[in-house]
Design a protein around this motif. Structure first.
Motif, mmCIF file in Angstrom:
data_model
loop_
_atom_site.group_PDB
_atom_site.id
_atom_site.type_symbol
_atom_site.label_atom_id
_atom_site.label_comp_id
_atom_site.label_asym_id
_atom_site.label_seq_id
_atom_site.Cartn_x
_atom_site.Cartn_y
_atom_site.Cartn_z
ATOM 1 N N MET A 1 0.821 -1.228 -0.046
ATOM 2 C CA MET A 1 -0.173 -0.009 0.059
ATOM 3 C C MET A 1 0.958 1.020 -0.090
ATOM 4 S SD MET A 1 -2.590 -1.351 2.619
ATOM 5 C CE MET A 1 -3.724 -2.743 2.423
ATOM 6 N N LYS A 2 2.054 1.050 -0.760
ATOM 7 C CA LYS A 2 2.810 2.279 -0.753
ATOM 8 C C LYS A 2 2.457 3.168 -1.644
ATOM 9 C CE LYS A 2 6.492 2.817 1.890
ATOM 10 N NZ LYS A 2 5.630 3.466 2.953
ATOM 11 N N ASN A 3 2.892 4.456 -1.651
ATOM 12 C CA ASN A 3 2.331 5.520 -2.304
ATOM 13 C C ASN A 3 2.867 5.382 -3.948
ATOM 14 O OD1 ASN A 3 0.971 7.705 -2.366
ATOM 15 N ND2 ASN A 3 2.642 9.092 -2.654
ATOM 16 N N SER A 5 2.826 3.168 -5.893
ATOM 17 C CA SER A 5 1.771 2.589 -7.013
ATOM 18 C C SER A 5 1.002 3.584 -7.464
ATOM 19 C CB SER A 5 1.022 1.466 -6.121
ATOM 20 O OG SER A 5 0.141 2.075 -5.289
ATOM 21 N N ILE A 6 0.630 4.728 -6.827
ATOM 22 C CA ILE A 6 -0.276 5.815 -7.453
ATOM 23 C C ILE A 6 0.366 6.883 -8.178
ATOM 24 C CG2 ILE A 6 -2.220 7.178 -6.662
ATOM 25 C CD1 ILE A 6 -2.593 5.536 -4.221
ATOM 26 N N SER A 7 0.978 6.440 -9.425
ATOM 27 C CA SER A 7 1.476 7.765 -9.968
ATOM 28 C C SER A 7 0.669 8.387 -10.865
ATOM 29 C CB SER A 7 2.853 7.129 -10.725
ATOM 30 O OG SER A 7 2.512 6.093 -11.275
ATOM 31 N N ILE A 8 1.115 9.664 -11.510
ATOM 32 C CA ILE A 8 0.131 10.207 -12.474
ATOM 33 C C ILE A 8 0.116 9.599 -13.725
ATOM 34 C CG2 ILE A 8 -0.132 12.221 -13.738
ATOM 35 C CD1 ILE A 8 -1.008 13.027 -11.140
ATOM 36 N N ARG B 64 -1.802 10.460 1.288
ATOM 37 C CA ARG B 64 -1.629 9.094 0.881
ATOM 38 C C ARG B 64 -2.453 8.191 1.687
ATOM 39 N NH1 ARG B 64 3.870 9.875 4.000
ATOM 40 N NH2 ARG B 64 2.412 10.894 5.203
ATOM 41 N N TYR B 65 -2.569 6.879 1.572
ATOM 42 C CA TYR B 65 -3.468 5.973 2.162
ATOM 43 C C TYR B 65 -3.225 6.035 3.472
ATOM 44 C CZ TYR B 65 -4.638 1.713 4.522
ATOM 45 O OH TYR B 65 -5.310 0.875 5.330
ATOM 46 N N GLU B 66 -2.031 6.188 4.268
ATOM 47 C CA GLU B 66 -1.763 6.197 5.581
ATOM 48 C C GLU B 66 -2.270 7.463 6.279
ATOM 49 O OE1 GLU B 66 0.633 5.830 3.530
ATOM 50 O OE2 GLU B 66 2.543 6.549 3.941
ATOM 51 N N TYR B 138 -10.876 -0.255 -1.287
ATOM 52 C CA TYR B 138 -9.513 0.156 -1.322
ATOM 53 C C TYR B 138 -8.949 -0.463 -2.394
ATOM 54 C CZ TYR B 138 -4.693 1.106 -0.544
ATOM 55 O OH TYR B 138 -3.309 1.813 -0.896
ATOM 56 N N GLN B 142 -6.970 1.055 -5.903
ATOM 57 C CA GLN B 142 -5.823 0.482 -6.645
ATOM 58 C C GLN B 142 -6.202 0.096 -8.206
ATOM 59 O OE1 GLN B 142 -5.277 -2.743 -3.895
ATOM 60 N NE2 GLN B 142 -3.295 -1.793 -3.266
ATOM 61 N N VAL B 145 -6.549 3.228 -10.208
ATOM 62 C CA VAL B 145 -5.056 3.792 -10.594
ATOM 63 C C VAL B 145 -4.636 3.261 -11.676
ATOM 64 C CG1 VAL B 145 -2.710 3.887 -9.554
ATOM 65 C CG2 VAL B 145 -4.720 4.582 -8.148
ATOM 66 N N LYS B 149 -4.104 4.771 -15.949
ATOM 67 C CA LYS B 149 -2.991 5.226 -16.723
ATOM 68 C C LYS B 149 -3.224 5.326 -18.128
ATOM 69 C CE LYS B 149 0.143 3.840 -12.917
ATOM 70 N NZ LYS B 149 0.662 2.445 -12.390
ATOM 71 N N ARG B 173 -6.223 14.373 -12.803
ATOM 72 C CA ARG B 173 -5.221 13.342 -13.716
ATOM 73 C C ARG B 173 -5.385 13.868 -15.264
ATOM 74 N NH1 ARG B 173 -3.091 8.356 -10.906
ATOM 75 N NH2 ARG B 173 -3.114 8.955 -8.842
#
Ligand SMILES: Cc1cc2nc3c(=O)[nH]c(=O)nc-3n(C[C@H](O)[C@H](O)[C@H](O)COP(=O)(O)OP(=O)(O)OC[C@H]3O[C@@H](n4cnc5c(N)ncnc54)[C@H](O)[C@@H]3O)c2cc1C
Ligand code: SF4
Ligand code: SF4
Lengths: 460, 444
Positions: A1-3, A5-8, B64-66, B138, B142, B145, B149, B173
């Motif tokens: 769940m790292k950031n 993965s969410i790139s523009i 961010r998610y956190e 969630y 993902q 996202v 792209k 975006r």
């Protein structure tokens, strides 16, 4: 769940249009002149200084207009956690390192910037600023004049950017106009001009709002003497400095909270709000950070009190030691080095891109600590939470430069009464549900706690 | 209102809560405030509770998610709330046991179902193609996202709150958006025509191609099984590489259906959140009241109600005292791009015979206020507001006290919650009201 993965998705958004390119070019020219002169490239200061300063300012203004005026008014936080500059990416680190080095040089190696020592003429960057310094106060520039000028320029240009960013929010507009005016006139222009008018007298701090204990040398013997020998003007500053700290500050803080200082007139706060705005979300919201903050900021406050007590003792007894210890070696010098320079300058601003914009205000500033005690225990100011409307989204906490976990209060329906809140109002601005309002009202019920949200009558 | 749990019954039964959304988590936290019973919260979505309402802000890069987790991770251990990331597949109410997809079992003495919702799909041709999705979990985040792209144009179907959020997300975006809305006015099950118009204009202002009165008919695939276009009910073909389906949500109760627990659209409960099986309760989005409470909808699918369900049931469990769900006046809020919306009390989109309303709109057209009142008694029954923040406590009080519309208009300033220095509109509102008063008293 790292950031990551969410790139523009559409990177072309990052591309600049031609006007933006022009504005960036202007800023680059302005900076280039500063860099070249730092490396002692011979320039005509009378010509290149105005070119540099005006291209920096005009560049910032055009850039801001391009960035915000093409969009409708509203919250503009898209991508702050994606952009390399504002999410501790490579650009962020680079800017941080450059800023930090600049501070180190200015505090400890000013000759590298061309400061003429032992009566020698200035060279390099400092010399570049001689014409302006001569015009304002009749003396050649010092590294602090260079610093003050660039500082004021940043607050003005980036303050303009901030105003455009929040142009739907009058609190932010008014606050920022006051910040710019305070910096431009009270902190920069007026002191410089007065310095020139009073040039036969010894130096003393002439920024009417820069009070003890933020200005920690106010009560040092040499400073008191300089004020005493400074004629009427010096005496006015001496009396005002004491009245401001003892009476004016507690009273205003009682009525409106410490924001009147931290978010409206303070220079450190002013830079944090304008130049630091892109980094505000980087402050840590952890409970552990809050714990550390309470120790560090109050420890510094206590230290300043002890130091000043010792210094005053020395002044009135005409000594230079206390309990056998030399106050300069044991108190003033370490404070000046560690807190006055290393903390408030190098870390406070240099680390904007790593730790957020208010590191100094939050962990270090003794004046903030002093006002914070009033704000917490005796003030009308609070951030009111709007009943049960909070959806726990976290935008408020995320945007709080002081690292206050605003959401923790809002989702419980509790008002926010915290010593550290500087009343910037951004939490309220970004809240998508209209939950937060900074206000001054009756002290009664300021700190409330309703375990059950409004709207639920199930539990009596 | 302060509820001290004086009557601590020392409930020590083991409590299992399925679902770590706002309903389940509020329930767990409030039980813990009142008693020491062992509590386990299970979810297959994320290890920790996060704010679903903030999904859009993660996508847009605000957070961010956190940053969307309302409690620090260490909070759960401190509160002795045991968290378990498992997918529940079966409930055996005779053995008082639940089973997980990995084959493990867990016993409970009290079971709380807080399962939430899932996005609706209405059987459109092509609805399962790549690049077609809803937005709830969630995992959906993902997926969106991934799915967006390189997307240049997207279609969002369904004009509710999540639809607008998705349009805003995509625009952030730089993806152009066509927005299909079945109704003739935007969100017209909730918004009266004037308010709907403001939002429609604002959506256009944001360069979204809003198509009202238009439905999705079919989604067309490219050779790789990915969406390449859609067909509307009007026969238009729109090329796109992404389709967002935001046509409402329904209770996420697949594994409960067919068990002994009674269900309809949701899990059927009484006013105590009890299902037909002893010691099994349901709260939040997945609960359906057999007899709707205080004239509200049988299924309440918003954040606040999930929280109130959790608070109420927790009180009952922690005190061993039956606690009837008694929600106060309705309230809600949302944001449509840059326009903030709040509502308090009842504001039907189509007024019944006995009600009338006063409507004021700012000349700039993004700020408005509607106050609904009873024709006969002039009693204030609810309001909608765009672009002005209002005080929940005050409006709640006025509704309870049964104030008249005149009173509300007279005292509107005391309900203002806008930041300091903001432009005030109360005077203009009052003047407009006074000019129209003749019509109002006649209920026109
Ligand atoms: C994008 C979005 C925006 C929203 N914005 C708003 C808003 O602004 N205001 C508002 O009032 N409401 C909003 N809502 C609605 C609100 O978020 C929901 O009403 C609320 O979150 C429901 O909470 P809950 O606890 O009932 O369920 P949920 O939050 O859905 O929690 C249920 C949990 O149970 C888990 N679960 C279900 N079945 C199983 C199983 N078999 N095994 C293990 N785990 C299981 C699910 O994975 C989920 O994690 C929004 C919803 C979405 C999707
Ligand atoms: S931004 Fe507003 S809604 Fe979101 S957590 Fe903060 S107070 Fe609550
Ligand atoms: S709590 Fe709000 S007003 Fe106070 S410092 Fe944080 S963001 Fe600014």
């Amino acid at each position: 769940m790292k950031n990551e993965s969410i790139s523009i998705s559409n990177p072309d958004k990052g591309k600049l249009n031609s006007t933006e390119k022009f504005s960036v070019a202007l800023i680059a020219i302005g900076l280039l002149i500063l860099v070249l002169s730092s490396f002692n490239v011979k320039l005509n200061n009378n010509v290149y200084l105005p070119i540099s300063l005006s291209s920096l300012l005009v560049g910032m203004v055009i850039f801001a207009r391009q960035k915000y005026l093409n969009d409708l008014p509203g919250i503009k936080n898209n991508g702050v956690w994606f952009s390399s500059l504002s999410s501790r990416g490579i650009i962020g680190w680079t800017v941080g390192i450059i800023l930090t080095s600049f501070y180190v040089i200015i505090y400890w190696f000013p000759s590298l910037l061309g400061l003429g020592e032992n009566g020698n003429a200035n060279t390099g960057l400092v010399a570049l600023f001689d014409p302006l310094s001569l015009a304002l106060n009749g003396k050649v520039a010092s590294q602090w004049f260079v610093y003050g000028t660039l500082y004021t320029l940043c607050i003005t240009g980036l303050g303009y950017k901030f105003i455009l960013k929040y142009r739907h929010n009058r609190y932010q507009i008014i606050r920022t106009i006051v910040v710019i005016i305070s910096q431009f006139f009270l902190a920069y222009l007026i002191p410089e001009i007065m310095e020139g008018l009073n040039s036969d007298q010894a130096y003393f701090a002439k920024d009417v709002k820069n009070m003890w204990p933020l200005n920690y040398y106010f009560f040092d013997s040499w400073h008191i003497d300089n004020m005493k020998n400074g004629g009427t003007m010096g005496m006015i500053y001496l009396v005002w400095g004491i009245v401001l700290f003892l009476f004016v500050t507690p009273i205003i803080t009682y009525f409106v909270g410490k924001r009147w200082y931290c978010s409206f007139v303070c220079g450190c706060g002013g830079l944090a709000e304008t130049a630091g705005d892109s980094f505000r979300h980087l402050s840590s919201k952890k409970v552990s950070a809050w714990k550390f903050e309470r120790y560090s900021i109050h420890a510094i406050l206590v230290f300043v009190f002890i130091m000043t007590g010792a210094v005053l003792y020395n002044y009135f007894t005409n000594t230079s030691t206390i309990f056998g210890l030399d106050t300069y070696t044991w108190l003033r010098q370490p404070y000046g080095f560690l807190i006055g320079a290393a903390f408030s300058g190098v870390i406070g601003v240099g680390f904007y891109p790593m730790l957020g914009s208010r590191v100094w205000c939050r962990f270090g500033c003794p004046l903030a600590a002093y006002m914070g005690i009033f704000q917490r225990f005796k003030s009308k100011f609070r951030i009111t939470t709007n009943g049960g409307q909070c959806i726990s989204c976290g935008n408020c906490s995320n945007s709080c430069e002081m690292g206050i976990d605003v959401r923790a209060y809002a989702q419980k329906g509790e008002n926010i009464v915290r010593a550290s809140c500087v009343g910037c109002g951004i939490c309220s601005a970004v809240c998508p549900r209209g939950v937060l309002k900074l206000e001054n009202a009756d002290e009664e019920n300021r700190i409330n706690s309703n375990p059950i949200s409004i709207g639920n009558n199930s539990i009596k | 209102m302060i509820h001290q749990l004086t009557k601590n019954c020392n409930n020590s039964k083991s409590i299992v809560i399925i679902g770590n959304g706002v309903a389940g988590i509020t329930c767990a936290r409030n039980i813990r405030k009142g008693c020491n019973a062992p509590i386990t919260v299970i979810s297959a979505e994320t290890d920790h509770h996060f704010s679903r309402t903030a999904l859009m802000y993660i996508y847009m890069g605000h957070m961010r998610y956190e940053d969307t987790k309302p409690y620090e991770d260490s909070f759960w251990k401190k509160s002795r709330i045991n968290l378990l990331n498992r997918f529940v597949t079966h409930i055996d109410s005779a053995k008082k046991q639940i089973s997980f997809s990995n084959g493990e079992n867990l016993n409970y003495e009290i079971l709380v179902l807080a399962l939430g919702s899932k996005p609706n799909k209405f059987g459109w041709p092509g609805q399962d193609l790549k690049g077609v999705q809803g937005l709830y979990s969630y995992q959906d985040l993902q997926l969106i996202v991934e799915n967006t792209k390189q997307v240049k144009h997207a279609v969002v179907v369904g004009g509710g709150l999540i639809g607008v959020e998705m349009a805003e997300m995509l625009k952030s975006r730089n993806i152009s958006v066509t927005f299909l809305v079945r109704e003739k006015n935007f969100w017209n099950i909730v918004l009266p025509a004037e308010e709907a118009k403001i939002i429609e204009n604002h959506i256009h202002e944001h360069d979204v191609d809003l198509r009202l009165d238009t439905e999705l008919k079919e989604i067309i695939s490219d050779e790789k099984g990915r969406v390449k276009a859609i067909v509307t009910s009007k026969g238009d073909v729109i090329n796109c590489e992404f389709v967002g389906l935001t046509v409402g949500v329904s209770p996420n109760i697949d594994f409960v259906k067919g068990s002994e627990i009674n269900t309809d659209r949701g899990i059927l409960v009484d006013e105590y959140f009890e299902t037909n099986i002893k010691d099994i309760y349901a709260i939040g989005d997945c609960a359906q009241f057999i007899n709707p409470i205080n004239g509200r909808r049988p299924i309440e699918q918003v954040w606040y109600t999930g929280r109130m369900h959790g608070e109420t049931l927790a009180h009952a469990i922690a005190t061993c005292e039956k606690t009837v769900y008694n929600p106060g006046h309705w309230f809600n809020s949302a944001k449509f791009f840059d326009i903030e919306y709040q509502t308090y009390g009842d504001v039907p989109s189509k007024l019944p015979e006995n009600l009338s309303s006063f409507y004021w709109e700012h000349a700039r057209g993004q700020i408005c206020l509607r106050i609904v009142f009873e024709k006969s008694s002039q009693k204030f029954v609810g309001l909608n507001v765009f672009g002005i923040r209002m005080r929940h406590v005050i409006l709640d009080k006025w509704l309870t006290e049964g104030r008249t519309i005149e009173y509300v208009i007279e005292n509107l300033s005391s309900a203002n919650f806008d930041p300091e220095f903001f432009e005030k509109h109360e005077k203009e509102i009052r003047n407009t009201f006074n000019r129209n008063q003749f019509n109002i008293t006649k209920g026109i």
